[in-house]
Design an enzyme around this catalytic site. Structure first.
Site, short mmCIF file in Angstrom:
data_model
loop_
_atom_site.label_atom_id
_atom_site.label_comp_id
_atom_site.label_asym_id
_atom_site.label_seq_id
_atom_site.Cartn_x
_atom_site.Cartn_y
_atom_site.Cartn_z
N ASN A 170 0.80 -1.07 0.08
CA ASN A 170 -0.04 -0.06 0.10
C ASN A 170 0.83 1.31 -0.20
O ASN A 170 1.40 1.68 0.99
CB ASN A 170 -0.91 0.00 1.43
CG ASN A 170 -1.70 1.21 1.41
OD1 ASN A 170 -1.85 2.06 0.51
ND2 ASN A 170 -2.27 1.26 2.55
N LYS A 211 0.14 4.30 -0.32
CA LYS A 211 -0.56 5.45 0.29
C LYS A 211 -0.40 6.46 -0.43
O LYS A 211 -0.22 6.50 -1.92
CB LYS A 211 -0.05 5.43 1.87
CG LYS A 211 -0.03 4.32 2.51
CD LYS A 211 0.04 4.40 4.14
CE LYS A 211 0.00 3.21 4.90
NZ LYS A 211 0.11 3.29 6.15
N HIS A 264 -9.46 1.41 5.03
CA HIS A 264 -8.14 1.49 5.74
C HIS A 264 -8.43 2.20 6.85
O HIS A 264 -9.20 3.08 6.66
CB HIS A 264 -7.07 2.05 4.75
CG HIS A 264 -5.70 1.98 5.39
ND1 HIS A 264 -5.35 2.87 6.28
CD2 HIS A 264 -4.66 1.09 4.90
CE1 HIS A 264 -4.23 2.44 6.64
NE2 HIS A 264 -3.62 1.37 5.99
N GLU A 294 -6.83 4.65 8.13
CA GLU A 294 -6.56 6.14 7.50
C GLU A 294 -7.92 6.69 6.98
O GLU A 294 -8.21 7.91 7.01
CB GLU A 294 -5.28 6.21 6.75
CG GLU A 294 -3.91 6.15 7.69
CD GLU A 294 -2.91 5.16 6.97
OE1 GLU A 294 -2.82 5.36 5.59
OE2 GLU A 294 -1.88 5.04 7.59
N GLU A 304 -4.97 -4.71 10.59
CA GLU A 304 -4.15 -3.72 10.79
C GLU A 304 -4.25 -3.02 12.30
O GLU A 304 -5.15 -2.10 12.10
CB GLU A 304 -3.89 -2.88 9.60
CG GLU A 304 -3.65 -3.47 8.32
CD GLU A 304 -3.07 -2.37 7.29
OE1 GLU A 304 -2.36 -2.62 6.70
OE2 GLU A 304 -3.95 -1.44 7.29
N GLY A 360 2.95 2.44 10.85
CA GLY A 360 3.85 3.31 10.88
C GLY A 360 4.72 3.62 11.87
O GLY A 360 5.42 4.71 12.01
N SER A 370 3.68 -2.14 10.38
CA SER A 370 5.32 -2.21 10.59
C SER A 370 5.64 -3.59 10.33
O SER A 370 6.75 -4.02 10.95
CB SER A 370 5.60 -1.79 12.09
OG SER A 370 5.21 -0.62 12.38
P1 13P Z 1 3.21 0.54 7.52
O1 13P Z 1 3.68 -0.92 6.86
O2 13P Z 1 3.87 1.75 6.97
O3 13P Z 1 3.09 0.40 9.05
O4 13P Z 1 1.75 0.62 7.13
C1 13P Z 1 0.99 -0.54 7.16
C2 13P Z 1 -0.39 -0.12 6.27
O5 13P Z 1 -1.18 0.80 6.91
C3 13P Z 1 -0.64 -0.98 5.29
O6 13P Z 1 -2.03 -0.54 4.80
#
Ligand code: 13P
Length: 252
Positions: A10, A12, A97, A99, A167, A173, A213
């Site tokens: 992803n 983002k 997601h 976010e 997640e 992150g 992560s």
């Molecule tokens: P990270 O791997 O940067 O922690 O992000 C995970 C994520 O949100 C994937 O959709």
């Protein structure tokens, strides 16, 4: 029950045209270098989908988007329909997601509508769930994840059309990850909820990814767990080497 591992990136909201093309070209080269026993997916931002599709041509890497609207077309300024994504060459779309749930107030009911629309357009949905730190610390993780699965996954969904991604919001992150036991606890519970909702056979076939992560260094441990069928990778998917080494270290 054998489920094909999925290694999904992803990206983002990252990458200008040149970055996207370079990253896709590096992923293509690494994927073509050997025979893998997993499915690779990359999910760039909308603006890079076309260029990345071209850069990946000939490589076994599926293309995914990071969101879609519920309608096929119409007066929805700024939105992108699942049919448009399909037309562009996408086979997957990430939905719900954390976010988007946070930034755009997306509810599980909305995620479910989007998943239904995605299926209608011929896209497979990667439906994300996961608890916040406050929810984990107050012992609500399993309840929250169960509720999100019940409310976000369409009734009658098939393993061929839906992938779940667990997640934990606090692991995204942050460099922090749940323990292997905590991950397996949630994944096995998610599979139970899927079995109640979709039947045991379908639940047994449905892939449940872990995200948050994931790095080459922790991939082997996380992806060896019984109910973990792959990874949804954020930051590490922006480096082709890390992305590929996650698959390699997981024995794909
Ligand atoms: P990270 O791997 O940067 O922690 O992000 C995970 C994520 O949100 C994937 O959709």
């Amino acid at each position: 029950m054998s489920r094909k591992m999925m290694i999904a990136g992803n990206w983002k909201m990252n990458g200008l045209q040149q970055d996207g093309v370079e990253l896709a070209a590096a992923v293509k080269q690494a994927v073509k270098a050997k025979k893998w026993n997993c499915e690779f997916v990359v999910c760039p931002p909308f603006t890079l989908l076309y260029a990345v599709k071209k850069a990946l041509r000939g490589a076994k890497v599926a293309l995914g988007a990071q969101d879609c609207h519920t309608a096929e077309k119409g007066a929805h300024t700024g939105d992108i329909s699942p049919l448009m994504l399909k037309d562009l060459g996408c086979s997957y779309v990430i939905l719900g997601h954390s976010e988007r749930r946070a930034d755009h107030k997306e509810s599980s009911a909305m995620v479910k509508e989007k998943a239904i629309a995605a299926k209608k357009a011929g896209l497979k949905a990667i439906i994300c769930i996961g608890e916040t730190l406050a929810e984990r610390e107050s012992g609500k993780t399993l309840d929250i994840c169960a509720k999100q699965v019940r409310e976000s996954v369409p009734d009658g969904a098939k393993a061929a059309d839906v992938v779940i991604a667990y997640e934990p919001v606090w692991a995204i992150g942050s460099g922090k990850t749940p323990t292997a036991e905590q991950v397996e606890e949630v994944h096995s519970q998610v599979r139970k909820v899927l079995a109640q909702k979709l039947g045991k056979a379908e639940a047994g076939k449905m892939r449940i990814l872990y995200g948050g992560s994931v790095k080459p260094a922790n991939a082997a441990q996380m992806l060896a767990l019984e109910d973990v069928d792959g990874a949804l990778i954020g930051g590490a998917s922006l480096k082709a080497d890390d992305f590929i080494n996650i698959a390699a270290n997981a024995g794909c």
